[in-house]
Scaffold this active site. Sequence first.
Site, PDB file in Angstrom:
ATOM      1  CB  CYS A   1      -0.931  -0.002   1.209  1.00  0.00           C
ATOM      2  SG  CYS A   1      -1.914   1.508   1.375  1.00  0.00           S
TER       3      CYS A   1
ATOM      4  CB  CYS B   1       0.031  -0.384 -14.397  1.00  0.00           C
ATOM      5  SG  CYS B   1      -0.710   0.975 -13.453  1.00  0.00           S
TER       6      CYS B   1
ATOM      7  CB  CYS C   1      -0.470   2.132   4.048  1.00  0.00           C
ATOM      8  SG  CYS C   1      -2.235   1.930   3.714  1.00  0.00           S
TER       9      CYS C   1
ATOM     10  CB  CYS D   1       1.129   0.619 -10.849  1.00  0.00           C
ATOM     11  SG  CYS D   1      -0.533  -0.034 -10.710  1.00  0.00           S
TER      12      CYS D   1
END
Length: 474
Positions: free
Chosen positions: A35, A386, A38, A383
């Site tokens: 995350c 992605c 986070c 990502c």
Amino acid sequence: MFSSFLVSLLVSFPPCFPPYFPPPLFLPSLFPSLCGHCKKLAPEFDRAATRLKGSVRLAKVDCTTHSETCGRFGVSGYPTLKIFRYGRDSAPYDGPRTAEGIYQYMKKQTGPDSVLLRTKEDLQAFVNNYDASIVGVFSGADSSRLAEFLNAAGLLREQFRFAHSTDLQLAEDHGIHSECVLLFRPPRLSNTFEDSLVVFKDYLTIGSLRRFIRDHIYGLCPHMTLENRDRLRVRDLLTAYYDLDYHHNVRGSNYWRNRVMKVASKYGGRGLTYSVANKKDFLSELEDDFGLGTSDGGELPFVTIRTRLGHKYTMREEFTRDGQSLERFLDDYFAGRLKRYVKSEPVPERNTADVKMVVAESFDDVVNDPDKDVLIQFYSPSCPHCKKLEPVYRELAHTLYYDPKIVIAKMNAVENDVPLGYDVQGFPTIYFAPVGKKDEPVRYEGGRELRDFLNFLKREASHSLVLSGSKDEL
């Protein structure tokens, strides 16, 4: 995917508070790896927890382990921060995400909404603060205006400091002999270009007081911080960044601010607001958003303009102590002679792949082509979602290769400015810009399989799709 639910807990909760909340410093090992938001928040949250120890308790909950708990509190995005009072969910945390911001925000939660001032010495001690102060002076405890003031303080306490008195004599030194609200700007920002005290005498409602504070608390040239930048940037804003430090060097910090204010006072009423900021706090932003390196400018201020629409400008001329270079910069800005700064990768020399690569400099040419429908994916190279989508997206582009009226494209949203009208908060984010509606792009919210994309395009495209191979229309 692992997610974490971050909870700010006030120290006043009873011993029977549900035992399934992990210890305050609990940090699961998967927290930083999957995350991104986070991971960015975690060290700030931990530093704030250390500073707040003994007054406010901070805790973390792993929503993969405690999914039932997170579901009870309606957690759908991560990280989510909530404030608990006496063991009950009191309010969402809407404050800053830095250690200093969390600390200041939560410290304000622990005291009264408004501090009662009994003497002029109390008033002087309260307003002699690093931040601005809003003080209501009323005729007695039964004043209807006092009740409304306290209601406003309860709603706005996270953002501003409030105090009140039921002794009208506290305002006499400021030439006021009736009920009023006094707004004291921070003593460290005192200057000769504006008053340090602003008086509110209108009919007092929560709305009217909120507007009064919004319009006057920052003054002509406020100190922009990581905590208040979003509130300042709702308007077109010029900022001078330099080695500013109001904790240890008030006089030196005001040296350049006074020069900005002297120039700003000549351009009042033209829709531009002004601020100063500590260059060290915004180094990554200056580099990423404005292309300014850490060596640019030396000890002199960097000056930028960021409009509420996201347009960015930089003053390339060296800041002169007489303010003449800043005046020339503003003259060019108001005359429309400045070229906007756009963060962009180089335009590809060859762009022959099925999926067309778009950069900020080529966005208008490709995505806003008035004769073509365009599906544009905003992605991050790091990502994993992605990367998982990549083969499907390539297959989609290959399937529509022979359709001359549609383009399947993607843009690295980390290295390129995202244009206005496109809200990119996570990756991948996909939009469709149809012919005739380039200023109204449609966000793609469907599935990630080939048939999902084709069904969406069949429905939204301005023409009948042509598939590769047979060249049949769909």
